[in-house]
Design an enzyme around this catalytic site. Structure first.
Site, PDB file in Angstrom:
ATOM      1  N   GLN A  56      -4.640  -1.264   9.605  1.00  0.00           N
ATOM      2  CA  GLN A  56      -4.589  -2.615   9.056  1.00  0.00           C
ATOM      3  C   GLN A  56      -5.207  -3.625  10.022  1.00  0.00           C
ATOM      4  O   GLN A  56      -4.896  -3.628  11.218  1.00  0.00           O
ATOM      5  CB  GLN A  56      -3.119  -2.988   8.747  1.00  0.00           C
ATOM      6  CG  GLN A  56      -2.938  -4.304   8.049  1.00  0.00           C
ATOM      7  CD  GLN A  56      -3.412  -4.311   6.608  1.00  0.00           C
ATOM      8  OE1 GLN A  56      -3.609  -3.272   5.992  1.00  0.00           O
ATOM      9  NE2 GLN A  56      -3.625  -5.484   6.060  1.00  0.00           N
TER      10      GLN A  56
ATOM     11  N   ASP B  15     -11.260   2.934   3.772  1.00  0.00           N
ATOM     12  CA  ASP B  15     -11.512   1.483   3.754  1.00  0.00           C
ATOM     13  C   ASP B  15     -13.006   1.198   3.573  1.00  0.00           C
ATOM     14  O   ASP B  15     -13.385   0.083   3.192  1.00  0.00           O
ATOM     15  CB  ASP B  15     -11.093   0.862   5.097  1.00  0.00           C
ATOM     16  CG  ASP B  15      -9.784   0.092   5.025  1.00  0.00           C
ATOM     17  OD1 ASP B  15      -9.453  -0.416   3.942  1.00  0.00           O
ATOM     18  OD2 ASP B  15      -9.113   0.001   6.070  1.00  0.00           O
TER      19      ASP B  15
ATOM     20  N   LYS C 211       0.830  -1.202   0.000  1.00  0.00           N
ATOM     21  CA  LYS C 211       0.000   0.000   0.000  1.00  0.00           C
ATOM     22  C   LYS C 211       0.866   1.254   0.000  1.00  0.00           C
ATOM     23  O   LYS C 211       0.603   2.198  -0.743  1.00  0.00           O
ATOM     24  CB  LYS C 211      -0.930   0.000   1.232  1.00  0.00           C
ATOM     25  CG  LYS C 211      -2.071  -1.016   1.096  1.00  0.00           C
ATOM     26  CD  LYS C 211      -2.843  -1.242   2.392  1.00  0.00           C
ATOM     27  CE  LYS C 211      -3.818  -2.417   2.191  1.00  0.00           C
ATOM     28  NZ  LYS C 211      -4.551  -2.792   3.392  1.00  0.00           N
TER      29      LYS C 211
HETATM   30  N1  LIG Z   1      -7.931  -2.069   7.161  1.00  0.00           N
HETATM   31  C1  LIG Z   1      -7.694  -3.042   6.269  1.00  0.00           C
HETATM   32  N2  LIG Z   1      -7.940  -2.802   4.967  1.00  0.00           N
HETATM   33  C2  LIG Z   1      -7.715  -3.768   4.032  1.00  0.00           C
HETATM   34  O1  LIG Z   1      -7.973  -3.542   2.826  1.00  0.00           O
HETATM   35  C3  LIG Z   1      -7.191  -5.035   4.457  1.00  0.00           C
HETATM   36  C4  LIG Z   1      -6.952  -5.228   5.821  1.00  0.00           C
HETATM   37  N3  LIG Z   1      -7.231  -4.220   6.704  1.00  0.00           N
HETATM   38  N4  LIG Z   1      -6.476  -6.413   6.277  1.00  0.00           N
HETATM   39  C5  LIG Z   1      -6.157  -7.495   5.397  1.00  0.00           C
HETATM   40  C6  LIG Z   1      -6.890  -7.445   4.075  1.00  0.00           C
HETATM   41  C7  LIG Z   1      -6.160  -8.160   2.971  1.00  0.00           C
HETATM   42  N5  LIG Z   1      -5.818  -7.150   2.006  1.00  0.00           N
HETATM   43  C8  LIG Z   1      -4.995  -7.345   0.900  1.00  0.00           C
HETATM   44  C9  LIG Z   1      -4.429  -6.306   0.208  1.00  0.00           C
HETATM   45  C10 LIG Z   1      -3.540  -6.523  -0.816  1.00  0.00           C
HETATM   46  C11 LIG Z   1      -3.205  -7.789  -1.196  1.00  0.00           C
HETATM   47  C12 LIG Z   1      -2.200  -7.980  -2.284  1.00  0.00           C
HETATM   48  O2  LIG Z   1      -1.461  -7.086  -2.635  1.00  0.00           O
HETATM   49  N6  LIG Z   1      -2.099  -9.194  -2.850  1.00  0.00           N
HETATM   50  C13 LIG Z   1      -1.129  -9.532  -3.872  1.00  0.00           C
HETATM   51  C14 LIG Z   1      -0.072 -10.500  -3.367  1.00  0.00           C
HETATM   52  C15 LIG Z   1       0.573 -10.079  -2.089  1.00  0.00           C
HETATM   53  C16 LIG Z   1       1.638 -11.085  -1.604  1.00  0.00           C
HETATM   54  O3  LIG Z   1       2.591 -11.332  -2.365  1.00  0.00           O
HETATM   55  O4  LIG Z   1       1.486 -11.618  -0.506  1.00  0.00           O
HETATM   56  C17 LIG Z   1      -1.862 -10.227  -5.020  1.00  0.00           C
HETATM   57  O5  LIG Z   1      -2.910 -10.837  -4.761  1.00  0.00           O
HETATM   58  O6  LIG Z   1      -1.376 -10.162  -6.144  1.00  0.00           O
HETATM   59  C18 LIG Z   1      -3.782  -8.844  -0.543  1.00  0.00           C
HETATM   60  C19 LIG Z   1      -4.674  -8.628   0.484  1.00  0.00           C
HETATM   61  C20 LIG Z   1      -6.266  -5.952   2.434  1.00  0.00           C
HETATM   62  N7  LIG Z   1      -6.892  -6.046   3.577  1.00  0.00           N
HETATM   63 MG   LIG Z   2     -10.877  -3.465   1.828  1.00  0.00          MG
END
Ligand SMILES: Nc1nc(=O)c2c([nH]1)NC[C@@H]1CN(c3ccc(C(=O)N[C@@H](CCC(=O)O)C(=O)O)cc3)C=[N+]21
Ligand SMILES: [Mg+2]
Ligand SMILES: NC(=O)C1=CN([C@@H]2O[C@H](COP(=O)(O)OP(=O)(O)OC[C@H]3O[C@@H](n4cnc5c(N)ncnc54)[C@H](OP(=O)(O)O)[C@@H]3O)[C@@H](O)[C@H]2O)C=CC1
Length: 284
Positions: free
Chosen positions: A97, A120, A53
């Site tokens: 987060q 969010d 992020k």
């Molecule tokens: N307040 C809050 N807001 C959120 O939006 C929030 C949170 N808490 N807690 C956890 C979940 C999960 N989440 C993700 C964000 C990016 C990837 C992401 O970048 N994924 C990459 C891979 C990342 C890696 O390599 O591990 C992909 O799918 O290509 C995944 C999951 C946001 N969340």
């Molecule tokens: Mg979200």
């Protein structure tokens, strides 16, 4: 492979270039958008997402204010930090987060964030605005998933959409957004006795469970749009979604990969919401 891949990285690149233009325009008027990202504790997955992020902000000209605290941070101290960020005119979005350490009540924390900075879309008021069809911040993961569905060029109106999972942050808002787009929506969950009965009728399936291989090829209608929200770690350390990608890609019409599907779009919509918040603040 018969399904077309829906590339979340490519769509993110497109949308983030628009974000960067809007950020530059705001910055030129003396209103650089700013996003505060708060991480409490040492969860390794959270650290990766938060890093992604912060990097996405830097790449788009959004100022990031990253604050990392030890797992023993008190709830009162966190609430005080949020109050300070609420009052800071250079901060347009605040993201804490999840998950938080057990001694901190996530509801209290989310409700402490000013609605105008709730990028969010997790607060009760933002959820209510979505339910009522009012303008407000939409939760980033369902919002990004809608953009992925729209990118297929297929009309959503009148389609049968099945959402697997009913969390407040993914499944429920996803169902509401699909409903708003005039899909006929079914929401399934751990109490659904025969998941495949529902998904086999679906023109659109969104899987948001957190268990690998929840959706297999025999559960998918030929030609369906399949959106895989799940993030699971396999024994070999690699990521996988909730969908058996190898099997389902032979049946579906469109499918998102993990990684490279919904994940990057979640971050992109966080940037979009932050720009929106900054534009609203600049117009006041
Ligand atoms: N307040 C809050 N807001 C959120 O939006 C929030 C949170 N808490 N807690 C956890 C979940 C999960 N989440 C993700 C964000 C990016 C990837 C992401 O970048 N994924 C990459 C891979 C990342 C890696 O390599 O591990 C992909 O799918 O290509 C995944 C999951 C946001 N969340
Ligand atoms: Mg979200
Ligand atoms: N790519 C991204 O950007 C993001 C990915 N994620 C990932 O998405 C997944 C879901 O996240 P989240 O919604 O927060 O998770 P939750 O654990 O909060 O919710 C999971 C949902 O799945 C349901 N469920 C569990 N087992 C089954 C089953 N066998 N059949 C049908 N439904 C079932 C649960 O039902 P019940 O309500 O009855 O318990 C629950 O509603 C996770 O893997 C998470 O890591 C999450 C956010 C962002």
């Amino acid at each position: 492979m018969t399904a077309q891949l829906i590339d979340g990285n490519a769509l993110s690149r497109q949308l983030r270039s628009e974000v960067a233009q809007r950020a530059a325009a705001l910055t030129a008027r003396g209103h650089q958008p700013g996003l505060a990202v708060i991480l409490v504790g040492e969860d390794p997955a959270s650290a990766v997402y938060v890093r992604n992020k912060v990097k996405a902000c830097e790449d788009s000209g959004v100022r990031s204010i990253f604050e990392k605290y030890d797992a023993d941070l008190s709830e009162a101290a966190l609430l005080a930090r949020i109050e300070a960020l609420n009052a800071d005119p250079a901060v347009h979005g605040i993201l804490v987060q999840m998950p938080l350490p057990k001694h901190i009540d996530p509801h209290k924390v989310i409700e402490a964030i000013a609605t105008s900075k709730d990028v969010d879309g997790y607060s009760v008021l933002s959820a209510g605005e979505l339910m009522a069809g009012l303008d407000g911040f939409r939760p980033c993961t369902p919002y990004g998933s809608m953009k992925l569905i729209e990118s297929t060029g297929q009309s959503i109106k009148g389609k049968h959409a099945v959402v697997i999972g009913r969390s407040n942050t993914v499944g429920k808002p996803m169902a509401l957004l699909l409903l708003q787009a005039n899909a006929t929506v079914t929401v399934t969950h751990s109490g659904t006795p025969d998941l495949g009965y529902h998904t086999r009728q679906a023109d659109i399936v969104v899987a948001a469970v957190g268990r690998a291989n929840t959706l297999t090829a025999d559960m998918v209608k030929p030609g369906a749009i399949v959106i895989d929200v799940g993030i699971n770690r396999k024994a070999d350390g690699k990521l996988c979604g909730d969908v058996d990608f190898e099997g389902v890609k032979e049946v579906a019409g469109w499918i998102t990969p993990v990684p490279g599907g919904v994940g990057p779009m979640t971050i992109t919509m966080l940037l979009v919401n932050t720009i929106e918040a900054a534009e609203r603040a600049a117009a006041r």
